[in-house]
Design an enzyme around this catalytic site. Structure first.
Site, PDB file in Angstrom:
ATOM      1  N   ARG A 179       0.010  -0.310  -8.249  1.00  0.00           N
ATOM      2  CA  ARG A 179       0.486   0.973  -7.730  1.00  0.00           C
ATOM      3  C   ARG A 179       1.998   0.931  -7.527  1.00  0.00           C
ATOM      4  NH1 ARG A 179      -2.456   3.126  -2.705  1.00  0.00           N
ATOM      5  NH2 ARG A 179      -1.243   4.971  -3.260  1.00  0.00           N
ATOM      6  N   CYS A 238       3.715   1.708   2.690  1.00  0.00           N
ATOM      7  CA  CYS A 238       2.546   1.521   1.835  1.00  0.00           C
ATOM      8  C   CYS A 238       2.192   2.882   1.261  1.00  0.00           C
ATOM      9  CB  CYS A 238       1.395   0.912   2.628  1.00  0.00           C
ATOM     10  SG  CYS A 238       0.922   1.864   4.094  1.00  0.00           S
TER      11      CYS A 238
END
Length: 294
Positions: A179, A238
């Site tokens: 990601r 995050c």
């Protein structure tokens, strides 16, 4: 009480009158519900707090300007913690079933609001069950408490802080490496990472298991030293400000510190005016080691 406690420690102290155990199981998969998992069986005496409803402010969601888990106001924190029976003299142990990936959100939230007597259960309920320790479906009786929440300076940062950060201050991305690179993005509006960020997946804080537990402090210290955290306290993000707290706990265990960019990638990627990068970050040389994604 240390910031990380073992299942053995919790078993010995489970019935202490000043201890509050909190189940914060939560899942990205909307078909799975932490509250349902709690109702099916939890550590005796544990109360449940929901990441979406209790540990995040209103207005969040996928693709929304505030990101998926906006940071809650001090007023909300006071109300939620007081309702869970957490007051100034309460020791808190948070657990989940993802090696602390979710429980660390409560650990950081309490510390950010002035309550340091909080720990994460190392190995969580997975380790507790593997050791044959008891579960219950009983709902504990909890007396409400007064929790005076006041956000400490420097614990939680916003987009403006990230945009204006000193280039010498590391920016760490706690999401999985794929990601970070932008190989795919299943959740948030855009793929990639904040320019200048280094990949620091929270899973790198853990042993292989089973079940995974936190690596020793010396290993965590080396990991984050290689990411520049000894030179300056990093800003950590995050997807939505949850698993970044796992990195912040690891930094703390290593004798280091950092700050949370609470909106994280879900807020940043929802703002088309902000830049994004994809791919690996070019490795840097430091003391003969390579800095970069693990």
């Amino acid at each position: 009480m240390r910031d990380l406690v073992t299942t053995q420690w919790l078993a010995r102290h489970l019935h202490a009158p000043d201890l509050r155990v909190v189940d914060v199981r939560w899942y990205l998969d909307p078909a799975r519900k932490g509250r349902e998992a709690h109702a099916a069986g939890h550590i005796p005496g544990a109360v449940f707090l929901d990441v979406d409803a209790d540990l995040s402010g209103p207005g969040g969601g996928r693709g929304r300007p505030l990101g998926r888990h906006p940071w809650p106001s001090p007023e909300q924190v006071s109300r939620v913690m007081g309702g869970a029976g957490i007051g100034p003299g309460t020791r808190v142990v948070a657990y989940d079933d993802q090696a602390g990936a979710v429980a660390a959100r409560l650990w950081y939230l309490l510390r950010a609001h002035g309550h340091d007597d909080v720990a994460v259960l190392d190995g969580g309920i997975v380790k507790w069950i593997a050791e044959g320790r008891p579960l219950t479906a009983d709902v504990p009786s909890v007396a409400p408490a007064s929790f005076p929440a006041r956000l400490r300076a420097g614990f939680v940062l916003g987009k403006a802080d990230v945009l204006s950060r000193d280039a010498a201050r590391p920016l760490l991305d706690a999401r999985a490496a794929e990601r970070y690179r932008g190989d795919h993005e299943p959740i948030d509006p855009r793929a990639g990472h904040i320019p200048g960020a280094r990949s620091a997946p929270f899973a790198g804080n853990l042993t292989a298991g089973p079940p995974p537990i936190f690596r020793p402090p010396a290993e965590l210290r080396q990991r984050y030293a290689d990411l520049g955290a000894e030179a300056a306290p990093p800003i950590v993000y995050c997807g939505s400000g949850v698993t970044a707290c796992h990195d912040l706990l690891a930094l703390h265990l290593a004798g280091l510190s950092g700050s949370l960019y609470a909106g994280s990638w879900s807020e940043w990627s929802a703002d088309d005016s902000l830049p994004a990068e994809t791919g690996e970050r070019k490795a840097l040389k430091r003391r003969g080691r390579r800095e970069g994604p693990e």
